[in-house]
Write an enzyme that holds these catalytic residues in place. Sequence first.
Site, PDB file in Angstrom:
ATOM      1  N   TYR A 136       0.792  -1.112   0.013  1.00 48.13           N
ATOM      2  CA  TYR A 136       0.076   0.021   0.016  1.00 48.13           C
ATOM      3  C   TYR A 136       0.922   1.272  -0.134  1.00 48.13           C
ATOM      4  O   TYR A 136       1.754   1.632   0.935  1.00 48.13           O
ATOM      5  CB  TYR A 136      -1.019  -0.124   1.114  1.00 48.13           C
ATOM      6  N   LYS A 164      -1.445  -1.430  -4.094  1.00 50.78           N
ATOM      7  CA  LYS A 164      -2.507  -0.285  -4.060  1.00 50.78           C
ATOM      8  C   LYS A 164      -1.612   1.114  -4.197  1.00 50.78           C
ATOM      9  O   LYS A 164      -1.032   1.212  -3.440  1.00 50.78           O
ATOM     10  CB  LYS A 164      -3.385  -0.367  -2.699  1.00 50.78           C
TER      11      LYS A 164
END
Length: 294
Positions: A136, A164
Amino acid sequence: MNFGKVITAMVTPIHPEKNVVCRKRIHALVNHLIENGSDALVVSGTTGESPTLSHDEKIKLFKEVVKANDGRAKLIAGTGSNNTEETIRFTKEVAELGGYDAALIVAPYYNKPNQDGLYAHFKTIAEASPLPIMIYNIPGRSVVNIEPETIIQLSKLDNIVSVKESSGNLDNISKIIEETADDFSVYSGDDSLTLPILSIGGSGVVSVLSHVAGPDLKNMIQSFENGEVKKAAEIHRKLLPLMTGIFAVPNPAPTKFLLREEGVDVGPVRLPLVDVNKEQAEKLRMLYKEMKKS
């Protein structure tokens, strides 16, 4: 690893009077999200207000989501922190619960590691984790950006399967997509960049908007993949004002408000966040109505 096209970064339902994680509301929300197009759910991420959840609350949340999901959607547990050893311990604990397909590991915040430190952090976690890892990258919150070269190197590790990307830098995201293997998935971490990232080879979106516009978002992605680019662009433009509006106030207060408007009461946000005020609520209500009728 394929997590689908629309991954919802799920809010955490809180009981409005007791200020505790609410089992009943969790089940209602999970059903709502899956019925409205979510292929996967991220549990206890940024939108899930993870900084204000205790360890025990997170475990309760993870357990209840598994029960409510009943194998329908992929589940990704937010287990990352700025403490490498604690992240490993917690990821192992969550893996033992069963039902989770991957762990979302955020870039270490506050510590401000350099790229060597970031690589070592994720490599150490990946080697110890029973769950596959989705990186992330969110420099707006963690202060550090995981550079494309670092993500590309990390993608070569067996247990790191996805990223992500919330850096907003399309050049960097293009480089990651170009220089990673086809089975390494790259997801937009920003709703407004879903279509641009799909156009350069991205896999889908980890979405906030999908709480209240899941079918529209899914339709946009499917239209693009079917070659109906003009239609996809029209849907993107229709959704864009609400995509922007739900971040005009700190996330996830606007999302929780709009869910209540839809009849899915997930309770309030927790301090230090506050719920939307009257003026903000009216603007969100207007944007939502405009999106629905267009």
